[in-house]
Design a protein around this motif. Structure first.
Motif, PDB file in Angstrom:
ATOM      1  N   GLN A   6      -0.787   2.203   5.341  1.00 32.36           N
ATOM      2  CA  GLN A   6      -0.671   0.818   5.781  1.00 32.36           C
ATOM      3  C   GLN A   6      -0.911   0.456   6.984  1.00 32.36           C
TER       4      GLN A   6
ATOM      5  N   TRP B  48       0.855  -5.030  10.492  1.00 35.98           N
ATOM      6  CA  TRP B  48       0.333  -6.163  10.385  1.00 35.98           C
ATOM      7  C   TRP B  48       1.006  -7.130  11.482  1.00 35.98           C
TER       8      TRP B  48
ATOM      9  N   ARG C  10      -0.589 -11.923   5.009  1.00 40.20           N
ATOM     10  CA  ARG C  10      -0.179 -10.924   3.973  1.00 40.20           C
ATOM     11  C   ARG C  10      -1.300  -9.900   3.865  1.00 40.20           C
TER      12      ARG C  10
ATOM     13  N   GLU D  32       5.982  -1.374  10.021  1.00 40.35           N
ATOM     14  CA  GLU D  32       5.213  -2.135   9.425  1.00 40.35           C
ATOM     15  C   GLU D  32       4.582  -2.970  10.350  1.00 40.35           C
ATOM     16  N   THR D  33       5.310  -3.596  11.336  1.00 40.51           N
ATOM     17  CA  THR D  33       4.790  -4.367  12.041  1.00 40.51           C
ATOM     18  C   THR D  33       5.490  -4.328  13.463  1.00 40.51           C
TER      19      THR D  33
ATOM     20  N   ARG E  18      -2.802  -6.532   3.952  1.00 34.00           N
ATOM     21  CA  ARG E  18      -2.533  -5.089   4.100  1.00 34.00           C
ATOM     22  C   ARG E  18      -3.544  -4.220   4.197  1.00 34.00           C
TER      23      ARG E  18
ATOM     24  N   ASN F 130       0.978  -1.091  -0.246  1.00 35.65           N
ATOM     25  CA  ASN F 130       0.020  -0.068  -0.163  1.00 35.65           C
ATOM     26  C   ASN F 130       0.804   1.318  -0.052  1.00 35.65           C
TER      27      ASN F 130
END
Length: 821
Positions: free
Chosen positions: A230, A233, A272, A259-260, A274, A189
């Motif tokens: 995003q 995750w 996965r 991201e995480t 997103r 994203n």
């Protein structure tokens, strides 16, 4: 907003799902609670498919107003039961609004929300541009979602509307333990700005040759935005927790810096999924109303080069891909969004003009509802266009795959909406059928496989499909006046018509009597009026086409056969009330109907009326027969009807059955489907009733169909037969044609309507608009295109006019000849 008279559906109308999307693009639908559902973006049906966390939310706060953050949906309705409760991606535990109501007037849908705690009023309007006679403008893979917010308080309020979307690229149809989709490739994203728009772009690392390759975007032209491109995750629901807390904190979003939150080496199977969010924020003054407008666009260019359907047509290229038509116009979903933004004012104006012409007309409400709602079929996953613009379609679609492939001639025979609104697509189908699917001996394959460069299906020819296609060729030529098109397909059409004599007329008396495969998926034997009425209509259509092309011998021969055959069949089959099937022993071969009242017994006459061919059988006998169909086959209560077949209407609902036996003689095993109720045949009969003067009876049938599709029992924008969005339901447009009496002939440059008073939408092959008829004449207001016209008549009375061409934006008054100016 819509502003029409269409009834509202309550939030409990759980069957209601209004599809958004263009011709051949796929869909996403909106339900009565305001939820996004049935994500069908990637070249195939997917009823019930969820896209986790994909929803809209609102946050409102003010100096003396406590912050309120809600999902922009009304509350879930009972039952609250599933194998994990509500799935994590449904976010069933978040606060929603107390209630909602919905109404759709295709192509617009409106959802009004109600809530005791929310200090603003919110309404959603959504649509995809729909411009008759412009298949490309009506084939954009996108939807406009416009949340209209009003501040009724005495103080300024800070309002944010936020849309969240799970990246759909590469998503599987099946899920993991959390019911999240697994993914082919790695979704990515990105927040982008440019070309007058801004938003989140959803892509993947999949190669361009992958069937799953594609992209999506959630954008706005509004400059006051907030975003979280995003979410976090990981193994659990960290991302949605942080997103919701972030929104509740101040009504704004902050992009994540990582991201995480997971650490160490992560397993390959970790999700996965997103998700990205885009918000629009504004301060609303007391009494102010403002639109918070989002555009959802998508781009999935590749589909298998094969039908891969339940009929199992030969598929030698199944491992290859072919591109969608829209892939030739756009490079990705961001390009779709940019072009939509630039063209939206003009596209929306044309879409609203169509909507106003149809829904503000004086036509009976049930006719408008049926004709308009079923246009959704044209832009459902039932239909698609290939890279070169070729139109192809299923009969309908099952929940997860297509139903009955090949643009089936004996089903698409009934459909009229596409022909009168997007005639270029019907001409595409005629080219396929006559150039590629009609063999040298004249036999036509009734399921087209040539669209995928694949060999034909070896099966019986379909008598109604093949001969009805000849009538439809006449319809397309008459509506367009395109002689080049006619000459291109004429050799195949001529062979297809002559084939009938050799294949189905065993004794040469111009009445078909041999083994006749038909739309009931079985074969009728002996003389019957379904096959023969289509035969006589095809002969008359063929004679007119041949005469125009200078083939006088063929014209005389075919017209003579039509006259002789009609007289002979009438003598053989008319029993004083209706037409029967002539067969010595109705039980000698299974699946016949004998003395039954077949609802389709005058199907060819229906086609003839629609195409201006006049009566192909004695007018008084036709009138008696169609009235008998209504009298014997329409049930105002089906609770005592016995059927062991598929069930599309039941209980205290009303409907028209396919056949009955009031004189006795029902076969031991009648033709399959005989006790069923099909909306497409109900509309065919309703239109024919109106043509023959039984207007109230025809409208009664239409009302019965639409009453069954009330949002609670069935979806108003999905009339099912052998699959969802079934093509035969496009026969509903024929009722509009019958009521208005509209007959346009591009060859003769003539236009005719039934006697008024009338205010209605009308279309021709080159332009469309509104007609208004009163006691002194008619006014034509053209909204789109042009209209070359030499003659105009109303109720058979000519109107005074000077031959010429009307243009878009013009409004021209015509008076009856001899009437005072």
């Amino acid at each position: 907003m819509i502003g029409g008279a269409t009834p509202w559906l309550g939030a409990g109308a759980s069957a209601a799902a209004f599809p958004l999307g263009g011709i051949g693009t796929g869909n996403v639908s909106i339900g009565a609670r305001g939820e996004l559902r049935d994500w069908e973006l990637d070249n195939g049906p997917a009823k019930g498919r969820r896209l986790p966390f994909s929803l809209f939310a609102i946050d409102v706060r003010g100096a003396t107003v406590e912050p309120v953050t809600r999902v922009l949906q009304s509350q879930f309705r009972e039952p609250h039961e599933a194998d994990q409760g509500y799935y994590a991606g449904d976010l069933g535990g978040l606060p929603r609004l107390r209630d909602s109501r919905m109404r759709g007037e295709y192509p617009f849908v409106e959802v009004e929300f109600e809530d005791d705690d929310l200090p603003v009023a919110v309404t959603l309007e959504a649509f995809t541009p729909f411009v008759p006679l412009d298949a490309d403008a009506s084939g954009i893979p996108a939807a406009v979602l416009r949340y209209r917010v009003t501040n009724p308080t005495a103080e300024p309020l800070q309002v944010s509307v936020v849309g969240s979307l799970a990246n759909p690229v590469g998503a599987s149809r099946k899920g993991d333990v959390f019911h999240f989709p697994t993914f082919e490739g790695h979704p990515v994203n990105t927040y982008l700005e440019g070309d007058g728009i801004r938003g989140v772009y959803f892509a993947s690392d999949l190669p361009e040759t992958s069937l799953a390759h594609g992209s999506a975007s959630l954008t706005t032209a509004d400059e006051s935005v907030t975003s979280k491109p995003q979410w976090l995750w990981g193994f659990w629901q960290d991302g949605v927790q942080v997103f919701w807390d972030d929104l509740r904190d101040d009504g704004r979003l902050t992009p994540e810096t990582v991201e995480t939150l997971e650490t160490g080496e992560l397993p390959e199977w970790i999700t996965r999924l997103r998700v990205g969010s885009l918000g629009i924020h504004h301060e609303l003054a007391p009494g102010e109303t403002r639109d918070f407008e989002f555009r959802l666009s998508w781009y999935f260019p590749n589909r298998p080069k094969a039908w891969l359907g339940n009929i199992n047509l030969p598929s030698p290229h199944a491992d290859e891909i072919v591109r969608n038509h829209y892939a030739t116009r756009f490079t990705d979903a961001w390009d779709v969004a940019g072009q939509l933004d630039r063209e939206l004012p003009a596209l929306e104006a044309s879409t609203r003009a169509f909507h106003a012409a149809l829904y503000n007309s004086s036509l009976p409400a049930e006719v408008i509802d049926a004709a308009g709602s079923n246009l959704a079929v044209i832009r459902s996953t039932t239909c698609f266009r290939l890279e070169d613009g070729t139109f192809a379609a299923w009969e309908g679609t099952f929940d997860e795959h297509g139903s009955c492939e090949g643009t089936c001639t004996h089903v698409w025979n009934y459909a009229q909406g596409l022909a009168f609104l997007f005639p270029e697509l019907e001409r595409s189908a005629r080219r396929t059928e006559f150039l590629h699917e009609t063999r040298e001996d004249g036999r036509m394959n009734f399921r087209a496989n040539s669209v995928f460069d694949s060999p034909p299906w070896e099966f019986h020819p379909a008598v109604d499909g093949q001969l009805g296609t000849v009538v439809r060729l006449y319809r397309e030529w008459r509506f367009s006046g395109d002689d080049d098109f006619l000459r291109e397909v004429w050799p195949g059409a001529s062979r297809a018509l002559d084939f009938a004599f050799a294949e189905w007329d065993s004794n040469g008396d111009d009445v078909l009597d041999s083994k006749q495969h038909n739309t009931y998926d079985i074969e009728f034997y002996g003389e019957n009026s379904l096959s023969n009425s289509v035969f006589f209509a095809a002969l008359r259509a063929g004679a007119k086409l041949a005469e125009h092309l200078g083939e006088q011998e063929a014209a005389v021969r075919w017209l003579g056969a039509a006259e002789r055959g009609s007289a002979r069949m009438d003598e053989l089959l008319f029993n004083g009330e209706y037409y029967e099937q002539k067969i010595d022993d109705v039980d000698a071969v299974r699946y016949q109907y004998g003395t039954g009242v077949l609802s389709d017994q005058l199907f060819g006459q229906y086609l003839a009326h629609l195409t201006g061919l006049g009566h192909v059988l004695p007018a008084e006998h036709v009138k008696s027969a169609i009235e008998s169909v209504y009298r014997y086959n329409f049930r105002d209560d089906l609770s005592r009807h016995h059927s062991v077949q598929r069930t599309y209407a039941l209980g205290h609902e009303a409907g028209l059955v396919l056949c009955s036996w009031p004189r006795g003689g029902r076969p031991r095993i009648p033709f399959v489907y005989s006790d069923e109720v099909w909306t497409g045949i109900e509309y065919q009969v309703a239109a024919h009733l109106v043509f023959e003067g039984f207007v109230e009876e025809g409208l009664t049938v239409v009302r019965a169909v639409r009453a069954r599709h009330n949002g609670r029992n069935r979806n108003p924008w999905n009339e099912v037969e052998c699959g969802n969005h079934y093509a035969r339901s496009l026969a509903s447009w024929a009722v509009l044609i019958a009521v208005t009496g509209a007959q346009y002939d591009a060859v003769e440059r003539s236009l005719a309507f039934a006697a008024g008073p009338l205010d209605s939408f009308f279309s021709t092959g080159t332009g469309w608009g509104r007609v208004s008829i009163d006691g002194t004449g008619a006014t034509l207001a053209l909204d789109h295109g042009t209209l070359a016209l030499d003659r105009l008549s109303v109720g058979g009375r000519p109107l005074t006019m000077t031959p010429g061409t009307l243009t878009a934006g013009s409004s021209t008054r015509f008076t009856y000849e001899g009437a005072p100016e």
